[in-house]
Design an enzyme around this catalytic site. Structure first.
Site, PDB file in Angstrom:
ATOM      1  N   LYS A  77      14.848  -0.445 -32.447  1.00 26.11           N
ATOM      2  CA  LYS A  77      15.833   0.094 -31.509  1.00 26.11           C
ATOM      3  C   LYS A  77      16.860   0.882 -32.294  1.00 26.11           C
ATOM      4  O   LYS A  77      17.100   0.599 -33.475  1.00 26.11           O
ATOM      5  CB  LYS A  77      16.545  -1.062 -30.797  1.00 26.11           C
ATOM      6  N   GLY A 177      15.058  -2.051  -4.340  1.00 27.76           N
ATOM      7  CA  GLY A 177      15.200  -0.909  -5.258  1.00 27.76           C
ATOM      8  C   GLY A 177      14.014   0.007  -5.072  1.00 27.76           C
ATOM      9  O   GLY A 177      12.901  -0.308  -5.505  1.00 27.76           O
ATOM     10  N   GLY A 179      13.238   3.048  -6.282  1.00 28.22           N
ATOM     11  CA  GLY A 179      13.256   4.156  -7.235  1.00 28.22           C
ATOM     12  C   GLY A 179      11.906   4.318  -7.902  1.00 28.22           C
ATOM     13  O   GLY A 179      10.862   4.058  -7.296  1.00 28.22           O
ATOM     14  N   VAL A 181      10.220   2.663 -10.094  1.00 28.95           N
ATOM     15  CA  VAL A 181       9.340   1.490 -10.146  1.00 28.95           C
ATOM     16  C   VAL A 181       8.968   1.046  -8.736  1.00 28.95           C
ATOM     17  O   VAL A 181       7.788   0.896  -8.397  1.00 28.95           O
ATOM     18  CB  VAL A 181      10.024   0.328 -10.913  1.00 28.95           C
ATOM     19  N   GLY A 182       9.984   0.833  -7.890  1.00 32.66           N
ATOM     20  CA  GLY A 182       9.763   0.240  -6.577  1.00 32.66           C
ATOM     21  C   GLY A 182       8.883   1.064  -5.649  1.00 32.66           C
ATOM     22  O   GLY A 182       7.975   0.543  -5.010  1.00 32.66           O
TER      23      GLY A 182
HETATM   24  P1  NAD Z   1      15.646   4.098 -10.559  1.00 30.60           P
HETATM   25  O1  NAD Z   1      17.035   4.477 -10.883  1.00 30.60           O
HETATM   26  O2  NAD Z   1      14.599   5.142 -10.415  1.00 30.60           O
HETATM   27  O3  NAD Z   1      15.624   3.235  -9.207  1.00 30.60           O
HETATM   28  C1  NAD Z   1      16.487   2.158  -8.981  1.00 30.60           C
HETATM   29  C2  NAD Z   1      16.605   1.957  -7.475  1.00 30.60           C
HETATM   30  O4  NAD Z   1      17.341   0.757  -7.243  1.00 30.60           O
HETATM   31  C3  NAD Z   1      17.354   3.067  -6.747  1.00 30.60           C
HETATM   32  O5  NAD Z   1      16.662   3.325  -5.540  1.00 30.60           O
HETATM   33  C4  NAD Z   1      18.731   2.458  -6.446  1.00 30.60           C
HETATM   34  O6  NAD Z   1      19.307   2.978  -5.269  1.00 30.60           O
HETATM   35  C5  NAD Z   1      18.329   1.021  -6.259  1.00 30.60           C
HETATM   36  N1  NAD Z   1      19.396   0.021  -6.426  1.00 30.60           N
HETATM   37  C6  NAD Z   1      20.387  -0.033  -7.344  1.00 30.60           C
HETATM   38  N2  NAD Z   1      21.126  -1.137  -7.166  1.00 30.60           N
HETATM   39  C7  NAD Z   1      20.583  -1.794  -6.110  1.00 30.60           C
HETATM   40  C8  NAD Z   1      20.866  -3.009  -5.444  1.00 30.60           C
HETATM   41  N3  NAD Z   1      21.881  -3.786  -5.834  1.00 30.60           N
HETATM   42  N4  NAD Z   1      20.098  -3.379  -4.391  1.00 30.60           N
HETATM   43  C9  NAD Z   1      19.054  -2.615  -4.002  1.00 30.60           C
HETATM   44  N5  NAD Z   1      18.726  -1.455  -4.614  1.00 30.60           N
HETATM   45  C10 NAD Z   1      19.478  -1.059  -5.646  1.00 30.60           C
HETATM   46  O7  NAD Z   1      15.246   3.033 -11.696  1.00 30.60           O
HETATM   47  P2  NAD Z   1      13.775   2.573 -12.116  1.00 30.60           P
HETATM   48  O8  NAD Z   1      13.309   3.435 -13.244  1.00 30.60           O
HETATM   49  O9  NAD Z   1      12.934   2.404 -10.898  1.00 30.60           O
HETATM   50  O10 NAD Z   1      14.096   1.161 -12.766  1.00 30.60           O
HETATM   51  C11 NAD Z   1      14.391   0.026 -11.961  1.00 30.60           C
HETATM   52  C12 NAD Z   1      14.449  -1.205 -12.850  1.00 30.60           C
HETATM   53  O11 NAD Z   1      13.216  -1.379 -13.526  1.00 30.60           O
HETATM   54  C13 NAD Z   1      15.504  -1.154 -13.957  1.00 30.60           C
HETATM   55  O12 NAD Z   1      15.942  -2.490 -14.164  1.00 30.60           O
HETATM   56  C14 NAD Z   1      14.726  -0.700 -15.183  1.00 30.60           C
HETATM   57  O13 NAD Z   1      15.335  -1.145 -16.370  1.00 30.60           O
HETATM   58  C15 NAD Z   1      13.424  -1.421 -14.936  1.00 30.60           C
HETATM   59  N6  NAD Z   1      12.252  -0.833 -15.605  1.00 30.60           N
HETATM   60  C16 NAD Z   1      11.902   0.474 -15.392  1.00 30.60           C
HETATM   61  C17 NAD Z   1      10.766   0.987 -15.985  1.00 30.60           C
HETATM   62  C18 NAD Z   1      10.308   2.405 -15.718  1.00 30.60           C
HETATM   63  O14 NAD Z   1       9.175   2.703 -16.109  1.00 30.60           O
HETATM   64  N7  NAD Z   1      11.071   3.249 -15.045  1.00 30.60           N
HETATM   65  C19 NAD Z   1       9.989   0.179 -16.832  1.00 30.60           C
HETATM   66  C20 NAD Z   1      10.363  -1.149 -17.035  1.00 30.60           C
HETATM   67  C21 NAD Z   1      11.507  -1.658 -16.395  1.00 30.60           C
END
Ligand code: NAD
Length: 367
Positions: A77, A177, A179, A181-182
């Site tokens: 890191k 969420g 975004g 991932v979701g």
């Molecule tokens: P993103 O910013 O694309 O999406 C996050 C979503 O969560 C958004 O729609 C936002 O409006 C929503 N959100 C935020 N706070 C909220 C709450 N309290 N209640 C409901 N919804 C809420 O982020 P992402 O890339 O999808 O990442 C989401 C999580 O997954 C993070 O914790 C990230 O560290 C983890 N993660 C991401 C990846 C990746 O490949 N992108 C990989 C491993 C882990």
């Protein structure tokens, strides 16, 4: 122990490097933790208050995450002191100076993290010829576009079917969420016959007991709209905790499930897309109730697997194949070990990851 060596244990870190270049205001730390399995991959984080301690803890987490994912990479890191929103020209100058400083640190490969993105990775690659999370024109695999992590989550849930009585076909799913991932997790699960009964974002949630149209919900979000403005939507984002479902997917923020609110959850499986979405107490409570928890660093490893495939010159098809294979194998191994040892899946996952790191370490003469 001499406090200068406070981070050391039998696994690492192999190197802790302070980088200081007053001419450009560059102050950074790099921790290369355990590299027995292969070169360390880990993100570069920019923040005003980053510390060596934080850097070490994140590097160690990457050692275990990469090992748990079954990758031939160690963990590393880097943290750089600065405001992540600084003007682009300043950022480029700092990051290029950082890249030059780690030119000879060949066992550390930089990836994106908080405050850095694919453009920053392109600058590093331009300086020293190595980085992952690159733009597509430089051979990068756009993991959020292909839905790498959501795809991996789906593969983990698929593998978990052998260890519980939940079937994706017909399963009722709630996604917190919506975004990168979701939304992809919802899409891949719906393609396999699951029913999305609720989804939330930071402004609210939407639910429908007979199922939401996943593509329509994705399209609504793509227009910049909140889920709350869909028919059946409301502004109480936390109401998603109360939705009866089979699979609950946290894909938003850390610590959303706590001992205080976990009793509201009415799911039979929690598949962790976000990092550390549940406190240890909340996870213990779920385990005690018989809810199957697929731990974050197993279930959300699609992103790191994608980065590794990119590093080895692979393309997006190979990335998806590798994610499916590794997530299926690792989920099975973890759930089998958990069943045999009578431990929660997270404990089993940590044991497996640590055993892999120790096995690789035992094959080394020295670092
Ligand atoms: P993103 O910013 O694309 O999406 C996050 C979503 O969560 C958004 O729609 C936002 O409006 C929503 N959100 C935020 N706070 C909220 C709450 N309290 N209640 C409901 N919804 C809420 O982020 P992402 O890339 O999808 O990442 C989401 C999580 O997954 C993070 O914790 C990230 O560290 C983890 N993660 C991401 C990846 C990746 O490949 N992108 C990989 C491993 C882990």
């Amino acid at each position: 122990m001499n406090s200068d060596f406070r981070f050391l244990d039998d696994l690492g870190p192999a190197k802790i490097i302070q980088i200081y270049e007053p001419a450009v205001g560059l102050k950074a730390f790099v921790v290369v933790d355990n590299i027995a399995a292969g070169p360390a991959i880990g993100g570069l984080r920019i923040g005003p208050d980053v510390t060596a301690e934080e850097c070490f803890r994140l590097a160690r987490a990457m050692t275990f995450k990469n090992a748990a994912a079954g990758l031939s990479h160690g963990g590393g890191k880097a943290v750089l002191v600065g405001d992540p929103t600084m003007p682009a020209g300043d950022k480029e100058r700092l990051i290029r100076a950082f890249a030059s400083a780690i030119r000879d640190l060949k066992d550390y490969v930089v990836g994106p993290d908080m405050g850095t993105n694919e453009r920053c990775m392109a600058w590093i690659h331009d300086e020293i010829g190595r980085a992952v999370g690159l733009p597509a024109v430089l051979g990068g695999i756009p993991l959020d576009e292909i839905g790498a992590t959501g795809y991996g989550l789906t593969a983990a849930i698929e593998a978990a079917q052998d260890f519980c009585d939940i079937r994706i076909e017909g399963a009722r799913v709630a996604v917190q969420g919506f975004g990168a991932v979701g939304k992809h997790a919802a899409r891949f699960l719906a393609e396999r016959g699951a029913i999305l009964v609720a989804a939330s974002d930071s402004h609210g949630m939407v639910s429908a007991s007979d199922g939401l149209d996943v593509q329509a919900v994705i399209g609504h979000k793509a227009k910049g709209e909140s889920l709350a403005s869909l028919p059946g939507g409301n502004a109480d984002r936390d109401a998603i905790l109360d939705v009866p479902c089979d699979i609950w997917i946290p894909a938003a923020r850390p610590d959303v499930l706590t001992e205080d609110n976990v009793g509201r959850l009415k799911a039979r499986m929690v598949a962790e897309g976000a990092n550390i979405p549940a406190t240890p107490g909340a996870e213990a409570a779920l385990h005690a109730r018989g809810v199957l928890v697929l731990p974050d660093f197993i279930a959300n490893a699609g992103g790191v697997i994608c980065a590794s495939v990119e590093y080895h010159g692979g393309n997006r098809t190979m990335a998806l194949q590798s994610i499916h294979e590794k997530l299926s194998d690792n989920t099975r191994a973890v759930l089998q070990h958990a069943r045999d040892a009578g431990t929660p899946p997270r404990e089993a996952a940590i044991e497996i990851a640590e055993a892999r790191v120790r096995q690789a370490t035992a094959l080394r003469r020295w670092g």
